[in-house]
Design a protein around this motif. Structure first.
Motif, PDB file in Angstrom:
ATOM      1  N   PHE A   1       0.815  -1.224   0.100  1.00 40.10           N
ATOM      2  CA  PHE A   1      -0.053  -0.102  -0.044  1.00 40.10           C
ATOM      3  C   PHE A   1       0.866   1.331  -0.008  1.00 40.10           C
ATOM      4  N   TYR A   2       2.040   1.371   0.909  1.00 37.65           N
ATOM      5  CA  TYR A   2       2.887   2.439   0.760  1.00 37.65           C
ATOM      6  C   TYR A   2       4.088   2.327  -0.398  1.00 37.65           C
ATOM      7  N   LYS A   3       3.923   1.392  -1.136  1.00 38.81           N
ATOM      8  CA  LYS A   3       4.714   1.028  -2.409  1.00 38.81           C
ATOM      9  C   LYS A   3       6.201   1.118  -1.963  1.00 38.81           C
ATOM     10  N   ASN A   4       6.198   0.312  -0.838  1.00 43.77           N
ATOM     11  CA  ASN A   4       7.807  -0.174  -0.342  1.00 43.77           C
ATOM     12  C   ASN A   4       8.137  -1.518  -0.404  1.00 43.77           C
ATOM     13  N   LEU A   5       7.270  -2.215  -1.415  1.00 41.87           N
ATOM     14  CA  LEU A   5       7.304  -3.767  -1.620  1.00 41.87           C
ATOM     15  C   LEU A   5       8.135  -3.939  -2.831  1.00 41.87           C
ATOM     16  N   SER A   6       9.363  -4.743  -2.638  1.00 43.30           N
ATOM     17  CA  SER A   6      10.110  -4.967  -3.908  1.00 43.30           C
ATOM     18  C   SER A   6      10.831  -6.210  -3.722  1.00 43.30           C
ATOM     19  N   TRP A   7      11.391  -6.505  -4.621  1.00 45.62           N
ATOM     20  CA  TRP A   7      12.187  -8.263  -4.513  1.00 45.62           C
ATOM     21  C   TRP A   7      13.400  -7.832  -3.413  1.00 45.62           C
ATOM     22  N   LYS A   8      13.944  -6.702  -3.391  1.00 47.14           N
ATOM     23  CA  LYS A   8      15.083  -6.693  -2.407  1.00 47.14           C
ATOM     24  C   LYS A   8      14.362  -6.730  -1.145  1.00 47.14           C
ATOM     25  N   VAL A   9      13.325  -6.058  -0.766  1.00 46.48           N
ATOM     26  CA  VAL A   9      12.747  -6.109   0.456  1.00 46.48           C
ATOM     27  C   VAL A   9      12.345  -7.435   1.063  1.00 46.48           C
ATOM     28  N   LEU A  10      11.728  -8.122  -0.158  1.00 42.60           N
ATOM     29  CA  LEU A  10      11.201  -9.656  -0.035  1.00 42.60           C
ATOM     30  C   LEU A  10      12.333 -10.389   0.375  1.00 42.60           C
ATOM     31  N   LYS A  11      13.587 -10.180  -0.332  1.00 43.53           N
ATOM     32  CA  LYS A  11      14.588 -11.144  -0.043  1.00 43.53           C
ATOM     33  C   LYS A  11      15.273 -10.777   1.479  1.00 43.53           C
ATOM     34  N   ASP A  12      15.271  -9.495   1.849  1.00 43.63           N
ATOM     35  CA  ASP A  12      15.694  -9.200   3.129  1.00 43.63           C
ATOM     36  C   ASP A  12      14.919  -9.826   4.233  1.00 43.63           C
ATOM     37  N   VAL A  13      13.702  -9.465   3.932  1.00 44.40           N
ATOM     38  CA  VAL A  13      12.502 -10.165   4.875  1.00 44.40           C
ATOM     39  C   VAL A  13      12.819 -11.752   5.115  1.00 44.40           C
ATOM     40  N   VAL A  14      13.005 -12.443   3.937  1.00 47.51           N
ATOM     41  CA  VAL A  14      13.187 -13.871   4.205  1.00 47.51           C
ATOM     42  C   VAL A  14      14.409 -14.305   4.705  1.00 47.51           C
ATOM     43  N   VAL A  15      15.504 -13.525   4.436  1.00 46.22           N
ATOM     44  CA  VAL A  15      16.916 -13.814   5.083  1.00 46.22           C
ATOM     45  C   VAL A  15      16.683 -13.407   6.698  1.00 46.22           C
ATOM     46  N   ASN A  16      16.143 -12.281   6.993  1.00 47.01           N
ATOM     47  CA  ASN A  16      16.054 -12.319   8.480  1.00 47.01           C
ATOM     48  C   ASN A  16      15.087 -12.877   9.269  1.00 47.01           C
ATOM     49  N   THR A  17      14.217 -13.502   8.608  1.00 50.78           N
ATOM     50  CA  THR A  17      13.122 -14.562   9.140  1.00 50.78           C
ATOM     51  C   THR A  17      14.118 -15.803   9.244  1.00 50.78           C
ATOM     52  N   MET A  18      14.685 -16.130   8.440  1.00 52.13           N
ATOM     53  CA  MET A  18      15.800 -17.581   8.336  1.00 52.13           C
ATOM     54  C   MET A  18      16.674 -17.198   9.386  1.00 52.13           C
TER      55      MET A  18
END
Length: 216
Positions: free
Chosen positions: A160-177
């Motif tokens: 919604f805030y237009k902050n979603l990108s592949w880089k953000v998704l990658k960082d989220v997945v790595v941090n979650t792992m």
């Protein structure tokens, strides 16, 4: 903000880091007292260990065989009360020592428009918190399922805030792992320690030491 982050993340490290990055530079730039600024961040960031969905409560419930829902429901109000006491203390301290938290030179009077804008900015994280905790407390989802609800809600907010990108998704997945690996490492280490302690008779030694204190 510490209360909102605690209810959004459930992890002390994430709350303290976010508060430190966002709040400390601004407070120091406004000539706030350094112990007050750092103490506020440290204290409010640690609310993540108590306010659901706290990772500590999840680990405690698993180790003690206590329903996690009961732990969450029992920790909500103590966490909110503690956060409220922090607010009262900081306001009282700044009232007594106004030089510790001076007003900005270019500060403006707060009007209803500013209050409305602040409330609108709080709505997305508040809705995310209600989605996660509400689904747990109402029995709609388990803790694990509610984490999926939270992940979906956070993704929608980022989009919604237009902050979603592949880089953000990658960082989220790595941090979650990384976070999941830390938690499993704690489980493995605690289990091994308990087995070694029990095999060496450590539990009996501790029991005898405590019962021998004579305090009844």
């Amino acid at each position: 903000m510490g209360i909102i982050l605690a209810a959004s993340t459930g992890i002390i490290g994430a709350s303290v880091v976010l508060l430190g990055v966002m709040s400390v530079p601004i407070m120091l730039r406004q000539n706030y007292d350094k112990p007050l600024a750092l103490g506020t961040v440290a204290a409010s960031g640690c609310l993540g260990i108590l306010i659901p969905p706290s990772i500590m409560l999840v680990i405690m419930g698993d180790q003690l065989a206590i329903p996690i829902l009961d732990l969450f429901m029992g920790a909500v109000f103590p966490g909110l009360i503690l956060g409220g006491l922090y607010i009262v203390f900081i306001l009282g301290y700044c009232k007594i020592f106004p030089d510790k938290a001076p007003l900005a030179v270019d500060h403006k009077e707060v009007n209803l428009k500013d209050v409305g804008r602040a409330l609108i900015d709080i709505l997305p994280p508040a809705a995310l918190i209600l989605m996660v905790l509400g689904s747990i407390f109402m029995g709609i989802a388990t803790v694990t399922e509610a984490s999926g609800v939270g992940a979906l809600g956070a993704t929608l907010i980022a989009a919604f805030y237009k902050n979603l990108s592949w880089k953000v998704l990658k960082d989220v997945v790595v941090n979650t792992m990384n976070t999941s690996a830390y938690i499993f490492a704690i489980f493995v280490g605690a289990t091994i320690f308990a087995l070694v302690l029990r095999e060496c008779g450590g539990d009996e030694l501790i029991e005898e030491a405590l019962t021998g204190l004579g305090f009844g």
